[in-house]
Each structure stands twice: as structure tokens, then as C-alpha cells.
Design an enzyme around this catalytic site. Sequence first.
Site, PDB file in Angstrom:
ATOM      1  N   HIS A 158      -9.468   0.908   2.749  1.00  0.00           N
ATOM      2  CA  HIS A 158      -8.063   0.736   2.353  1.00  0.00           C
ATOM      3  C   HIS A 158      -7.995   0.240   0.917  1.00  0.00           C
ATOM      4  O   HIS A 158      -8.404  -0.879   0.625  1.00  0.00           O
ATOM      5  CB  HIS A 158      -7.398  -0.267   3.296  1.00  0.00           C
ATOM      6  N   HIS A 209      -1.384   7.800   7.180  1.00  0.00           N
ATOM      7  CA  HIS A 209      -1.686   6.475   6.642  1.00  0.00           C
ATOM      8  C   HIS A 209      -2.833   5.845   7.427  1.00  0.00           C
ATOM      9  O   HIS A 209      -3.800   5.381   6.839  1.00  0.00           O
ATOM     10  CB  HIS A 209      -0.446   5.588   6.705  1.00  0.00           C
ATOM     11  N   CYS A 252       0.815  -1.207   0.000  1.00  0.00           N
ATOM     12  CA  CYS A 252       0.000   0.000   0.000  1.00  0.00           C
ATOM     13  C   CYS A 252       0.848   1.256   0.000  1.00  0.00           C
ATOM     14  O   CYS A 252       0.319   2.362   0.054  1.00  0.00           O
ATOM     15  CB  CYS A 252      -0.980   0.002   1.155  1.00  0.00           C
TER      16      CYS A 252
END
Length: 471
Positions: free
Chosen positions: A396, A360, A222
Amino acid sequence: MAAASSLSSLLVSSMALTSPIFQSHCLNNTTCKRGTTMAVSLQTANKPVTHQEKPTNKRRRVVVTGIGLVTALGEDPDVFYNNVLQGISGITEIEKFDTSQLPSKIGAELKSFSPEGFVSSKLAMRADNFMLYLITAGKKALADGGISDEVNGQLDKTRCGIIVGSAMGGLRIFYEWFENMLILSRRPNPFSVPMAGNNMGCAALAIELGWMGPNYIINAGCATSNHSILSAAGHIIDGITDMMLCGGSDAGVHPIGLAGFASCKALSKRDCDPTKASCPWDTNRDGIVLGDGAGVLLLEELEHAKRRGARIYAEFLGGSSSADAYHLTRPHPDGIVRCIEKALAKAGVAREDVNYINAHAPSTQVGDLIEFAALVHCFGNNMELRINSTKSMTGHLAGATGAVDAIATIKAIQTGWVHPNINLDNPDKAVDMNLLVGSKKERLNIKVALSNSFTLGGQNSSILFAPLQSE
């Protein structure tokens, strides 16, 4: 079918080692130690080494002139950002496939996505969803940046490149190929291998545009998008290109994706309340919620953008990447601090000038707090600082998450509004609510904005944007 499901879970368990996972399964493991360095002796040839000094040219500046995205909260940047400013969640019950036998039944699913008008009908039939999202978001970024077919025809296409990465690639194509392999009488689709490859979205888009500059993908879980943006900007700064499409795309809302992340204990179990499931920094957070989508930025050399009269959203100041060299699933605060400090140094930014951070913060017990501690270490004395996490609404998006976060950051710079942190009903005692944006959007005159992305294995990335300033 049962055999396929079982084997798919096994395959995804191993595939998860290249995807973002933020739920540590060994919090009490006291045997994990920091890596050590080894001295290596290098033998050089008996030749004098000469160093040729590079000419001290003026540093080429990089700006954002176009943005394109495909998300559960909208496929137009203004619609998307208005939704996040209102605190709307894109997380719902999954409808596009049967989840009755799956461990998770929620995700930030794209309910009405259509590639029509962006992808040919033939390619749309053959390509995996991540490819369709990538091409669509890429073309939207070009249109937003004023790159019409006519303008594209006038560009030096050898100086235009594409770096749009993916963490998981063609899950759907791979799964269909695997199912066919279990039936001896059925031939695999001949397009299975090329259409499942992570690189094929960039390749297909370059073929259509005729762009012949750097074209490759980065897979850093990610942190993929941020690394792609860093590399793309580097090509412009180095004088190799004038224009780059960059970002990330993933289609993880799929039985393979859900089964794999669930087996690693990374997913939220709050299926009964989807919109509340992603709750960064809240005491009830229990894992990530997968989302589908893509985010693409059009980066351009400043003078090139000025010559064609482009609208400039923001300037890309720079960034950095680092490795924790510590643990497969648990992040280390020193690695995050080192990454942020390197980013500030490379961009020439004073830490007191950073007053907005798009964190994040994926809604995991460990990851959220370790990142927050690192942010306090780096910026804690700045009382103007505001911190939020877009994932509270988008979920996400794996390899696409950094680019979508970057677009939210750029829109915050453009509009002067930062979005709320939703579902932060019971803040963890370890966080300082004076730094976090509350449940409503807030006005903020952004000086410099930081956007973080971290991933499994301790691969960190931080990038910085700011309003364009005259020299």
C-alpha cells in the site's frame, strides 16, 4: 531517543487521521448511523438572477501520453509491469533502518533508488524522500511522453500544470526536525518547514520546468492520486490547460509511518513471510503492508497530443468522487456504489462495457469485502469482468497507490494482459472466484477499465480509462 520514539508514535497516531486506514476497530459498533441532512434557508438579494448560457463547445478529450513511476518492483513502466505480470512481490524485510523496536518489520521498500540524473545534488541533500520520488517519477513521465528539454521549450508553459499529491508528506524531515527540537543546543534545519510540506515537490518541479499552470496538491489519504488525476483532467476539459502532470508520491516506510499505522491496528503482522503478507480477498489477510514510491501520469488534450505526434496509451474517460458520510474507519457499500455509478454516468459509460477493474482491495478484513460487494452490485451480471488488486505485490503506497494502480491499468490496456492476484490461496467465501483473476496473468481485450481508490473517512474515488477510439 526513547522520548522521541514515544512522542513520534503519539504524533503519528493523530497524523493517521489523514492517512488511509482500512482496518475497522469498531466492527460491532451499532451506534454508527448514516448522516442526516439539514434544511438551510438561503436569503437572496432583491435582484433578478440572470443565467448566461455557456457556448455548446465540443468536449475536449483527455489522453495519457506519458507514465513515470518509482516502486519496489521497478522504476521503468515495462519492467514494473512485467514483474507484476509474473506475480513477483516487492515486499521484503526492511533494511534501511533498524526495525528491532518497531511493531512491523516489512514493507515494499525501495532498495536501490537514486535521484541522480533527475534531481540536483543540492536538492537531493535537503529534500524528503517523497519529494525525490515525485520529481523523479514526474521527469520519467515527461521523458516517456516525449517532452525533451527542446520540446518543453516550445510549449505554452502557462497551459501546463502539476497536481501530484501526498498523504504523508515529509515524514523523514519532520522526524529529524522533531529530534532536533528535543535537544536545546541544536538548531533546527532551516529547510525543515519548506522541505516537509506536501506541496513542495510540485513547486520544485514547476520551478525547474517553468510550468506556470495550475500547481497544487490534494491530500485525500490513499485516494489522493485519483483525486489528483480527476482534478488535472478537469483543468484540461475546461480549457485551462493542455497538459498536466498528476498522481501521487509517499515515503511511508519510515519508523513514524510504521508506528502510526501499527497503533491503529492497520498493518499486517506476518513479518515472518513478507511476500505472503499482502493477500487481498484471502481468508488470512490481516492488514496492509506499507510501501514507498510515486506514480505520475502525463495527461494531455487529444488534439494537442496529435499535433506533436505523441504516443497515446489510453483515453481518460472520466471519474467521480464521493463521501460515505458514515464512519471514520469503516467504509459503507452505498458510498462506493454511488461513487462508481456517478463515475459511469459522468463518463457516459454503460456498466456492461466495463470488463476490467483494478480494485482498491488493500488486504483488510472489512475493506476488501465491502468493495467486492459494491462491485458485484454494479457489475455482477457481466461474465467477462476480471478483477485484481495490484497491492498484493506493491503493498500500500498511501497517496501514491492510486497512480501506481492507474499505471497498471493503463499497461493492461496497452499490453492486453491483466496481472494475477497473488497470495489468494484460500479465497474468502464472500467473494466469487469467477470474477477474480487467478494466480496467473490472463489475456483480456479491455473495453473500459475502472480503477478504485478509497480512504479513511469514507472518501471515495473511481476513474475510467479505455483504448483510444476514433469519434
